[in-house]
Design a protein around this motif. Structure first.
Motif, PDB file in Angstrom:
ATOM      1  N   ALA A 183     -20.502  18.515 -25.187  1.00  0.00           N
ATOM      2  CA  ALA A 183     -21.137  18.899 -26.452  1.00  0.00           C
ATOM      3  C   ALA A 183     -20.767  17.955 -27.591  1.00  0.00           C
ATOM      4  O   ALA A 183     -21.315  18.061 -28.690  1.00  0.00           O
ATOM      5  CB  ALA A 183     -20.733  20.333 -26.819  1.00  0.00           C
ATOM      6  N   GLY A 184     -19.865  17.025 -27.324  1.00  0.00           N
ATOM      7  CA  GLY A 184     -19.466  16.076 -28.349  1.00  0.00           C
ATOM      8  C   GLY A 184     -18.369  16.577 -29.261  1.00  0.00           C
ATOM      9  O   GLY A 184     -18.032  15.919 -30.246  1.00  0.00           O
ATOM     10  N   GLY A 185     -17.793  17.717 -28.923  1.00  0.00           N
ATOM     11  CA  GLY A 185     -16.777  18.292 -29.793  1.00  0.00           C
ATOM     12  C   GLY A 185     -15.415  17.636 -29.694  1.00  0.00           C
ATOM     13  O   GLY A 185     -14.526  17.942 -30.503  1.00  0.00           O
ATOM     14  N   LEU A 186     -15.233  16.735 -28.733  1.00  0.00           N
ATOM     15  CA  LEU A 186     -13.932  16.082 -28.554  1.00  0.00           C
ATOM     16  C   LEU A 186     -13.991  14.590 -28.839  1.00  0.00           C
ATOM     17  O   LEU A 186     -13.076  13.841 -28.475  1.00  0.00           O
ATOM     18  CB  LEU A 186     -13.437  16.313 -27.113  1.00  0.00           C
ATOM     19  CG  LEU A 186     -13.301  17.776 -26.684  1.00  0.00           C
ATOM     20  CD1 LEU A 186     -12.876  17.863 -25.223  1.00  0.00           C
ATOM     21  CD2 LEU A 186     -12.310  18.516 -27.573  1.00  0.00           C
ATOM     22  N   GLY A 187     -15.053  14.158 -29.511  1.00  0.00           N
ATOM     23  CA  GLY A 187     -15.197  12.741 -29.800  1.00  0.00           C
ATOM     24  C   GLY A 187     -15.791  11.996 -28.620  1.00  0.00           C
ATOM     25  O   GLY A 187     -16.387  12.600 -27.724  1.00  0.00           O
ATOM     26  N   ASP A 188     -15.611  10.672 -28.615  1.00  0.00           N
ATOM     27  CA  ASP A 188     -16.220   9.869 -27.548  1.00  0.00           C
ATOM     28  C   ASP A 188     -15.217   8.970 -26.825  1.00  0.00           C
ATOM     29  O   ASP A 188     -15.603   8.081 -26.075  1.00  0.00           O
ATOM     30  CB  ASP A 188     -17.364   9.020 -28.105  1.00  0.00           C
ATOM     31  CG  ASP A 188     -16.912   8.105 -29.247  1.00  0.00           C
ATOM     32  OD1 ASP A 188     -15.691   8.048 -29.515  1.00  0.00           O
ATOM     33  OD2 ASP A 188     -17.776   7.457 -29.858  1.00  0.00           O
ATOM     34  N   ASP A 189     -13.923   9.210 -27.058  1.00  0.00           N
ATOM     35  CA  ASP A 189     -12.894   8.405 -26.405  1.00  0.00           C
ATOM     36  C   ASP A 189     -12.371   9.165 -25.188  1.00  0.00           C
ATOM     37  O   ASP A 189     -11.494  10.031 -25.292  1.00  0.00           O
ATOM     38  CB  ASP A 189     -11.754   8.127 -27.388  1.00  0.00           C
ATOM     39  CG  ASP A 189     -10.739   7.125 -26.843  1.00  0.00           C
ATOM     40  OD1 ASP A 189     -10.662   6.980 -25.610  1.00  0.00           O
ATOM     41  OD2 ASP A 189     -10.020   6.507 -27.646  1.00  0.00           O
ATOM     42  N   LEU A 190     -12.913   8.835 -24.014  1.00  0.00           N
ATOM     43  CA  LEU A 190     -12.539   9.542 -22.797  1.00  0.00           C
ATOM     44  C   LEU A 190     -11.060   9.380 -22.480  1.00  0.00           C
ATOM     45  O   LEU A 190     -10.384  10.341 -22.082  1.00  0.00           O
ATOM     46  CB  LEU A 190     -13.392   9.053 -21.621  1.00  0.00           C
ATOM     47  CG  LEU A 190     -13.091   9.682 -20.264  1.00  0.00           C
ATOM     48  CD1 LEU A 190     -13.277  11.194 -20.306  1.00  0.00           C
ATOM     49  CD2 LEU A 190     -13.975   9.069 -19.181  1.00  0.00           C
ATOM     50  N   ASP A 191     -10.534   8.171 -22.667  1.00  0.00           N
ATOM     51  CA  ASP A 191      -9.120   7.935 -22.367  1.00  0.00           C
ATOM     52  C   ASP A 191      -8.221   8.832 -23.206  1.00  0.00           C
ATOM     53  O   ASP A 191      -7.240   9.398 -22.697  1.00  0.00           O
ATOM     54  CB  ASP A 191      -8.758   6.466 -22.616  1.00  0.00           C
ATOM     55  CG  ASP A 191      -9.380   5.524 -21.600  1.00  0.00           C
ATOM     56  OD1 ASP A 191      -9.655   5.986 -20.472  1.00  0.00           O
ATOM     57  OD2 ASP A 191      -9.592   4.348 -21.929  1.00  0.00           O
TER      58      ASP A 191
END
Length: 207
Positions: A183-191
């Motif tokens: 949903a994009g609630g955690l930003g876009d930095d997977l690491d």
């Protein structure tokens, strides 16, 4: 111009009946996956699915009684693919707890974000449809059991009750984490997400 019967006869000429049915079923599931994964449940109808794979509606009812059953097949296929990848990742991570947790988290999040259709099927649309909600619960239980099996196999001396609690926490947390990630609630930095989630799950094991 050839009619549908003539076209179908040509299309399946020489193919054994069981193989025809299996292939048609796979085409219907793939078409429904595309429609469900891009448009949601509202985009999946018998007509739309058959149009997408160029099949007569009678072939739909050869494999499925209704669209709910078809959506269930879509969910089962995607869930099976995720479980296969997750177990392979855990196997490759070896016996180190931190590496296993990290590998599991990354696999689940990457599986959904690499193809948003997967995430929508498993973690978004499945919450609203009663048939899929039941399948989701069953899939989560099966995944928990698979994780538990892996854990007891690689760490046979572990407390069985503790191992089961850990497996339940891992699978439950992963569902919620995946929903928030997609949903994009955690930003876009997977690491960064993987690092934070791993640290939180490892905290109870800290000395």
């Amino acid at each position: 111009m050839a009619n549908d019967t003539e076209t179908a006869a040509t299309r399946w000429a020489g193919v054994p009946l069981a193989a025809r049915r299996s292939e048609r079923r796979a085409q219907l599931v793939e078409a429904a996956f595309e429609l469900f994964g891009t448009q949601g449940e509202a985009g999946v109808s018998v007509r739309a699915v058959c149009r997408a794979c160029n099949l007569n509606a009678r072939y739909f009812y050869e494999s499925f009684t209704d669209t709910d059953q078809l959506l269930g097949a879509v969910y089962d296929k995607v869930a099976s693919e995720l479980a296969e990848r997750l177990l392979a990742a855990l196997e490759a991570a070896g016996d180190d707890l931190a590496e296993r947790i990290r590998a599991g988290i990354r696999t689940v999040l990457d599986f959904g974000s690499a193809d948003p259709r997967r995430g929508r099927v498993l973690f978004t649309e499945a919450r609203a449809n009663p048939v899929l909600a039941a399948r989701r619960q069953a899939a989560q239980t099966a995944l928990m059991d698979a994780v538990l099996h892996q854990e007891t196999r690689t760490r046979p001396a572990a407390d069985p009750h503790l191992a089961r609690v850990g497996a339940a926490m891992f699978t439950g947390a992963m569902v919620e984490l995946a929903q928030q990630w997609l949903a994009g609630g955690l930003g876009d930095d997977l690491d960064a997400v993987v690092d934070h989630a791993t640290a939180l799950l490892l905290a109870p094991h800290a000395p």
